[in-house]
Design a protein around this motif. Sequence first.
Motif, PDB file in Angstrom:
ATOM      1  N   ILE A 103       4.805  14.237   2.632  1.00  0.00           N
ATOM      2  CA  ILE A 103       3.562  14.530   3.331  1.00  0.00           C
ATOM      3  C   ILE A 103       3.754  15.450   4.525  1.00  0.00           C
ATOM      4  O   ILE A 103       2.852  16.168   4.930  1.00  0.00           O
ATOM      5  N   SER A 134      -8.757   5.648   1.609  1.00  0.00           N
ATOM      6  CA  SER A 134      -8.004   5.667   2.859  1.00  0.00           C
ATOM      7  C   SER A 134      -7.499   4.283   3.246  1.00  0.00           C
ATOM      8  O   SER A 134      -8.098   3.260   2.906  1.00  0.00           O
ATOM      9  N   ARG A 144      -7.314  10.598   2.686  1.00  0.00           N
ATOM     10  CA  ARG A 144      -7.480  10.100   4.060  1.00  0.00           C
ATOM     11  C   ARG A 144      -8.947  10.015   4.467  1.00  0.00           C
ATOM     12  O   ARG A 144      -9.325   9.169   5.277  1.00  0.00           O
ATOM     13  N   LEU A 195      -1.762   5.101   4.727  1.00  0.00           N
ATOM     14  CA  LEU A 195      -1.905   6.537   4.479  1.00  0.00           C
ATOM     15  C   LEU A 195      -2.119   7.304   5.780  1.00  0.00           C
ATOM     16  O   LEU A 195      -1.539   8.373   5.988  1.00  0.00           O
ATOM     17  N   GLN A 196      -2.953   6.757   6.667  1.00  0.00           N
ATOM     18  CA  GLN A 196      -3.243   7.439   7.925  1.00  0.00           C
ATOM     19  C   GLN A 196      -1.993   7.597   8.793  1.00  0.00           C
ATOM     20  O   GLN A 196      -1.863   8.568   9.540  1.00  0.00           O
ATOM     21  N   VAL A 230      -3.995  14.691  -0.135  1.00  0.00           N
ATOM     22  CA  VAL A 230      -3.833  13.716   0.949  1.00  0.00           C
ATOM     23  C   VAL A 230      -5.015  13.788   1.902  1.00  0.00           C
ATOM     24  O   VAL A 230      -5.505  12.759   2.389  1.00  0.00           O
ATOM     25  N   ASN A 242       0.831  -1.214   0.000  1.00  0.00           N
ATOM     26  CA  ASN A 242       0.000   0.000   0.000  1.00  0.00           C
ATOM     27  C   ASN A 242       0.863   1.260   0.000  1.00  0.00           C
ATOM     28  O   ASN A 242       0.514   2.266  -0.630  1.00  0.00           O
ATOM     29  N   GLN A 243       1.984   1.209   0.727  1.00  0.00           N
ATOM     30  CA  GLN A 243       2.904   2.354   0.703  1.00  0.00           C
ATOM     31  C   GLN A 243       3.398   2.604  -0.719  1.00  0.00           C
ATOM     32  O   GLN A 243       3.525   3.759  -1.143  1.00  0.00           O
ATOM     33  N   ILE A 284       0.661   4.324  -2.712  1.00  0.00           N
ATOM     34  CA  ILE A 284       0.597   5.745  -2.350  1.00  0.00           C
ATOM     35  C   ILE A 284       1.736   6.506  -3.011  1.00  0.00           C
ATOM     36  O   ILE A 284       1.537   7.583  -3.582  1.00  0.00           O
TER      37      ILE A 284
END
Length: 277
Positions: free
Chosen positions: A275, A213, A208, A217-218, A204, A182-183, A186
């Motif tokens: 971010i 989401s 989120r 990400l969170q 972002v 997932n990273q 993103i």
Amino acid sequence: MSEQPTIGWIGLGDQGGPIARAIAEGGYPLHVWSRSGRFAALEGVPYTPHATPAELGAVSDIVGLCLSEDKDNTEVLTGGGLLDALNPGTVLINFGTGLPAAAVELTRLAAARDVRVVDAPVSGGHAGAVEKQLTTIVGGDPEVVEKLRPVLETFSATIAYMGGAGAGQVGKLINNAMLMANQKNISDLLDLAVAEHVDIDALVDVLRNGTASSRALQSLGSAITTENAEHLSTLQLIDMDIFREAFDGHGPTVGVITERAISGAEDLPKLAALITR
């Protein structure tokens, strides 16, 4: 196992320290051995320090290991004399992330001494441990796991039983790989947004709070910062080495997943900088 079992604890790192603290705060008698001889993580809570793992093991109903690698467990259990010191009926819990096969082998070795083993790696990082909101992913005898539940609840928001010996490690490794993949998702998609000159902060915020989401990400900008991203990236890459070994022989898809997850781990410092800039 008595209603209020004595807990032995080895491993006072980023997660182990807060977990041990939560157990003591839950009212359980806590006995601790530290390889470094430092106990700062337990300041303000009652505990009994011990000079050797064997000394700790002899007085414990349950022993928790929260060490970095399977080889660390072996060093403490055999080299440190812990396994030979455990009384029949003792439960040994491995909270570290390791190979499912190593969990199965440890279960076999301990059974010869009538010691039960549960693999219970945790997810949620240091912040989750401090907040007592970890997800604990458990493998082993279901009756033993059920007896352990009150202890696990002192630091867990979720206790997920996966199956027999090693199943907790399987669950944790898959969890880790999905996080890192997932990273990578993103990272790739934000690269597109940067190329199109989109306001990254605004995007972002949308991601989120929308259907895109994810915990990956969170965590960016909160649990994962520019200060700790390099360290966390290194730990994730170690986890993916374990994943690769554990699932070797399961076909070509494993290689695809592994390489994507590794890329996600490698991109973590870049993501954190983007971010939190």
